[in-house]
Design an enzyme around this catalytic site. Structure first.
Site, mmCIF file in Angstrom:
data_model
loop_
_atom_site.group_PDB
_atom_site.id
_atom_site.type_symbol
_atom_site.label_atom_id
_atom_site.label_comp_id
_atom_site.label_asym_id
_atom_site.label_seq_id
_atom_site.Cartn_x
_atom_site.Cartn_y
_atom_site.Cartn_z
ATOM 1 N N MET A 26 0.806 -1.212 0.000
ATOM 2 C CA MET A 26 0.000 0.000 0.000
ATOM 3 C C MET A 26 0.838 1.261 0.000
ATOM 4 S SD MET A 26 -2.785 0.814 -0.708
ATOM 5 C CE MET A 26 -4.509 0.469 -0.795
ATOM 6 N N CYS A 27 1.961 1.249 0.756
ATOM 7 C CA CYS A 27 2.750 2.484 0.841
ATOM 8 C C CYS A 27 3.356 2.833 -0.509
ATOM 9 C CB CYS A 27 3.825 2.376 1.916
ATOM 10 S SG CYS A 27 4.937 0.999 1.681
ATOM 11 N N THR A 28 3.699 1.797 -1.286
ATOM 12 C CA THR A 28 4.222 2.046 -2.630
ATOM 13 C C THR A 28 3.142 2.678 -3.491
ATOM 14 O OG1 THR A 28 5.587 0.064 -2.441
ATOM 15 C CG2 THR A 28 5.295 0.970 -4.649
ATOM 16 N N SER A 66 2.265 6.369 -1.948
ATOM 17 C CA SER A 66 3.198 7.499 -1.947
ATOM 18 C C SER A 66 4.477 7.312 -2.741
ATOM 19 C CB SER A 66 3.548 7.873 -0.506
ATOM 20 O OG SER A 66 3.953 6.723 0.191
#
Lengths: 499, 462
Positions: free
Chosen positions: B236-238, B241
């Site tokens: 998800m972080c990839t 952001s």
């Protein structure tokens, strides 16, 4: 409307366009294949070509439909030419020149050899297919088939860390790991990390990169030591460094021209470019000249890097360093092509490491006593149950047909008595080619038992296999087999021989 | 070139032949069969041979068994299913049922040859059955426009052999579990007559596999679960952001922008709706432009959103043929069946590899051994849930955990029913001790991957 047809075709063929692209599809739609004999094997092959959109097909079949044909064949009717191939070979062999490729199914040896000779001279690829009982057989006959897009399953990356080009060097230099804040440090691509620590290693090891397991382990340790530590001296969670450690082997792969490509570069076709040379060879020659000049001994840079943990900017910047270099190299190759051809051609070099050429021997060479591949046959026959025995049995059965104008064991009452007749054919075959191998009686019995049956499921297996090989030849993508394929439905095994 | 008279003669001859057949469907024993119809098949049923199965006895009755008695179930009427139906019908099988929950899509037509453009939108099972029944006189394919979970043991028990052409691992595991649940043991000994062989085929692009499973005897689907690694989703972080690939931009658009902007009201994203895909595509392009990422195309967008797996006719033809050959071998005892796994790949030449997949002693599906759960009493229920979903040998999707406490059945956690999920959610943060579980406690776990609950035994560690 044109647009509507285009969209509906894109939708219809979506699942296969993802494999061979629009250009592969175009090649398929411009092809015209000839199928000889619309038996179950033939029609199954054809179905698997019609479904993906082959441009046109012509069926040549002189037989009339029998009850058993309708029993194993899904296709009862077809638009076919009611002549037999032998007549065409007698009267109009040039008939076959118009085709992109010819598929010959269930052909007796004599027709096969005649057709093979005509197609070889005309440089028309020829795929021979036969379902015999529970055995499937395919033989590809193509003089020289070039493959630019082989789409290898597991290709090595082209990272150039052992010999970084100038732009890569200066990009690596722009990083100073020691002075980075944690956020940047943890999102630096592993390629940069390995490059930095490699520099360190080289300076400490007399410019020798890690070579064996021990040294690589030490190198991994060196990288691990670079992981930031918090105030309590506990290493932080830096996934990019973990990736660097994991990818040491990949990173240290020396930049090398693959043997297959090396062989192509040193080949005669590459050395002797004429106005008749196919563009494949012109490109190869241009690549050779590139290697000898701008490339400093290496192929053009491929330009792709694997995905890796990094922030967007660092990743994209690094990716662009490789991409721009690749474009530069491609432009240099283009200039060489220009010089060779004195015309401009658009060239993509990212497939340079994956260029392949498949050259199959002619049928005449396979069948001639002077050039038969004895070594291949005898070495496989060291294992008496190797699929090679099935190849020899198919040859023996062809011999039987030549002598008796029928196949062995077609009718129940023939099975027993044909065994000894077939054995004579086996022996004469082995003798003619001076093959010192032993064929178990069981196989002779089994092939009489088959009675030249063409069971549907074996025909279907071969139909799928054959169709895909045809598509490979037409699209010049993926690598065709070279040159004999045997499928054994009893054991569900297969083998490929070069005969 | 074409001789105009010949094709006409041939066409009339075929019509003559067709007329002699009984075309009103159903199988009037022998009445459908014209001279020579089963010649190719009979050679393998009526003749002795050196490589036949030790149990094989040549006889004219074997063909009658195939034609009149042997009942085959085909799961899936898609790429593999269409081929399987044809292959079985042309090998003498007449009593065939086919189950498929899908309707026909335009993108199926490059390989699912029983369907035509006019059939788009209709149930696959029904169109497939119609086509085969019309084309192969005497063949009686019974379609079921259903999910496999719509049927219970009484349905599956009627078949001699079941052959799967599925595109889902969950469905495979469910089918696998169903056949295992049909097994009966007497004094710990497996009753062979309760075994229904399962032939399973799978394809993806130019790769495929075919396997023979004898439930309770040979390696089952779950024994070799590691051969099916779980699908990898992007972190998800990839996506949120730090996108790097065009795929990240597409997932951003699908997972974050769509729920936020609700471009078509409350409608969920439908991968088959071109307007939806166009929306996702355009937003993904914007995102990509922000980060200088190239490569977002409509085709890629659709591929990521629908998790499209490339497919061609040829691979499906090969794998279905291998599967059908095995059905024939088992039904007729003509040859020893594949033991037990075939891998196929024609990217570079043609490659096959045949091996014997081994049974797992503690397989959660077929070993009959209660599964071991090792946790300290201080572990939270959440950890157990994660183990059940993430362990490569279990790979459960949304397990429902129940147990018996003080003589009463208690649901510890269940995700699939909203009210129960809300009620049991607090349990996830509680420790096993707090939940009242003791060492040796049996937990019953239900999941979409299996029709029967799996029993686990809790083993407290220190």
């Amino acid at each position: 409307t044109m647009a509507a047809t285009k969209t509906s075709k894109e939708q219809r063929y979506d699942r296969q366009l993802r494999l061979w692209g629009d250009h592969g599809q175009e090649a398929l739609e411009n092809a015209h294949v000839c199928l000889i004999n619309a038996t179950a094997t033939g029609t199954e092959t054809l179905k698997n070509l019609v479904l993906p959109g082959i441009g046109a097909f012509t069926i040549v079949d002189g037989h009339t439909v029998s009850g058993e044909d309708v029993g194993n064949n899904f296709f009862l009717s077809s638009s076919s030419i009611g002549k037999n191939p032998d007549k065409l070979l007698d009267n109009d062999p040039e008939f076959f020149h118009r085709f992109t490729l010819v598929i010959g199914v269930q052909l007796p040896e004599s027709t096969c050899l005649r057709l093979g000779s005509v197609l070889w001279s005309a440089s028309v690829p020829f795929l021979v297919c036969k379902t015999y009982g529970l055995i499937g057989y395919m033989r590809l006959v193509v003089k020289e088939h070039t493959v630019i897009e082989s789409h290898p399953d597991n290709a090595l990356e082209d990272l150039r860390l052992d010999q970084p080009f100038a732009e890569l060097k200066s990009h690596i230099q722009s990083y100073d790991l020691e002075s980075m804040e944690k956020k940047d440090h943890s999102h630096t691509p592993w390629i940069i990390i390995v490059a930095k620590y490699l520099e360190k290693w080289l300076s400490e090891h007399n410019s020798q990169p890690p070579k064996n397991y021990k040294e690589k382990e030490a190198f991994r340790q060196l990288i691990r030591q670079g992981i930031l530590k918090n105030d309590n001296d506990v290493p932080e969670d830096e996934e990019n460094f973990e990736e660097a450690v994991k990818n040491v082997n990949t990173a240290l792969n020396p930049t090398k021209i693959p043997t297959a490509v090396e062989d192509l570069i040193n080949s005669e076709q590459c050395s002797n470019i004429t106005s008749q040379s196919a563009s494949f060879w012109v490109m190869l020659r241009a690549i050779k000249e590139f290697i000898q000049s701008e490339g400093n001994g290496s192929l053009p840079v491929r330009g792709t890097i694997p995905d890796m943990i990094a922030d967007s900017q660092k990743f994209i910047n690094l990716q662009n360093v490789y991409r721009e270099k690749a474009m530069q190299d491609a432009a240099a190759v283009s200039k060489h092509v220009e010089c060779i051809l004195q015309s401009v051609g658009k060239v993509s070099c990212k497939n340079a490491s994956f260029l392949r050429v498949v050259c199959c021997r002619s049928l005449a060479e396979e069948y001639s006593v002077d050039s038969v591949n004895k070594d291949e046959i005898t070495s496989y026959m060291d294992s008496p149950d190797s699929e090679m025995v099935l190849y020899l049995m198919l040859r023996a059965v062809d011999r039987f047909y030549q002598q008796h104008s029928r196949y062995p064991g077609v009718y129940n009452y023939q099975v027993e008595e044909d065994i000894s007749k077939l054995k004579l054919c086996v022996n004469s075959l082995l003798q003619e080619y001076s093959l010192n191998v032993n064929i178990k009686d069981d196989y002779i019995h089994e092939f009489c038992r088959y009675g030249a049956a063409e069971p549907h499921t074996v025909a279907a297996f071969l139909g799928g296999s054959a169709a895909q090989e045809v598509i490979k030849i037409i699209s010049h993508q993926f690598v065709p087999f070279n040159n004999t394929f045997i499928y054994n439905a009893m054991s569900q095994t297969s083998a490929t021989f070069q005969l | 070139m074409a001789d105009a008279v010949e094709p006409e003669k041939k066409r009339r001859r075929i019509e003559d032949l067709t007329e002699k057949m009984a075309v009103d469907g159903g199988h009037r024993d022998g009445a459908c069969d014209w001279d020579g119809r089963w010649n190719h098949v009979k050679k393998f049923l009526e003749r002795p041979g050196p490589f036949t199965h030790p149990d094989f006895e040549p006889s004219t009755e074997s063909l009658q068994f195939l034609l009149e008695t042997c009942k085959i179930l085909v799961i899936g009427a898609g790429g593999l299913g269409c081929e399987l139906l044809k292959n079985l019908a042309l090998s003498g099988f007449r009593l065939i049922h086919v189950v498929d929950m899908d309707t026909i899509d335009l993108s199926n037509l490059n390989r699912q040859f029983l369907f035509r453009p006019k059939d788009v939108g209709r149930p696959k099972a029904e169109v497939a059955a119609d086509f085969i029944n019309s084309r192969i006189p005497g063949c009686k394919v019974v379609p079921h426009f259903n999910k496999i979970q719509d049927f219970d043991e009484s349905f599956y028990r009627q078949f001699h052999i079941i052959v799967c052409g599925l595109d889902s691992i969950i469905a495979r595991r469910w089918m696998n579990g169903m056949l295992i649940s049909l097994l009966s043991y007497e004094d710990g000994v497996l009753d062979p007559s309760s075994i229904i062989p399962l032939i399973d085929g799978g394809t993806e692009g130019f790769k495929g596999n075919a396997r023979v499973i004898l439930p309770g005897m040979t390696a089952c689907i779950d024994c070799t679960l590691e051969l099916y690694p779980p699908q990898i989703n992007f972190p998800m972080c990839t996506i949120a952001s730090m996108p790097r690939l065009p795929e990240h931009c597409i997932e951003y658009s699908r997972l974050l922008l769509w729920p936020k902007e609700k471009p078509f009201g409350e409608t969920a994203l439908d991968g088959d709706n071109p307007e939806h895909i166009q929306w996702v595509f355009e937003r993904a392009q914007e995102r990509a432009a922000e980060f200088n990422i190239t490569g977002v195309t409509y085709r890629l967008t659709q591929g990521v959103v629908k998790r499209i797996i490339p497919a061609v006719a040829s691979t499906n033809a090969v794998i279905a043929a291998a599967c059908a050959t095995e059905v024939f071998k088992i039904a007729s005892s003509a040859y020893i069946p594949l033991n037990n796994y075939l891998v196929f790949n024609d990217v570079d030449g043609l490659y096959t590899y045949t091996f014997e997949a081994e049974r797992k002693d503690n397989c959660s599906a077929c070993s009959q051994v209660p599964q071991d759960l090792q946790f300290p009493p201080s572990a939270k229920l959440q950890e157990v849930l994660e183990y059940l979903t993430e362990n490569s040998s279990l790979q459960m999707k949304s397990p429902a955990i129940t147990t018996t406490l003080e003589g009463k059945n208690k649901t510890l956690y269940l995700q699939s029913v909203k009210s129960i999920e809300e009620r049991t959610r607090p349990n996830l943060c509680k420790t096993l001790k707090e939940l009242g579980l003791s060492d040796g406690q049996e937990l019953a776990v239900a999941d979409v991957t299996t029709p029967q609950t799996v029993l686990f035994k809790l083993n407290f560690t220190t």
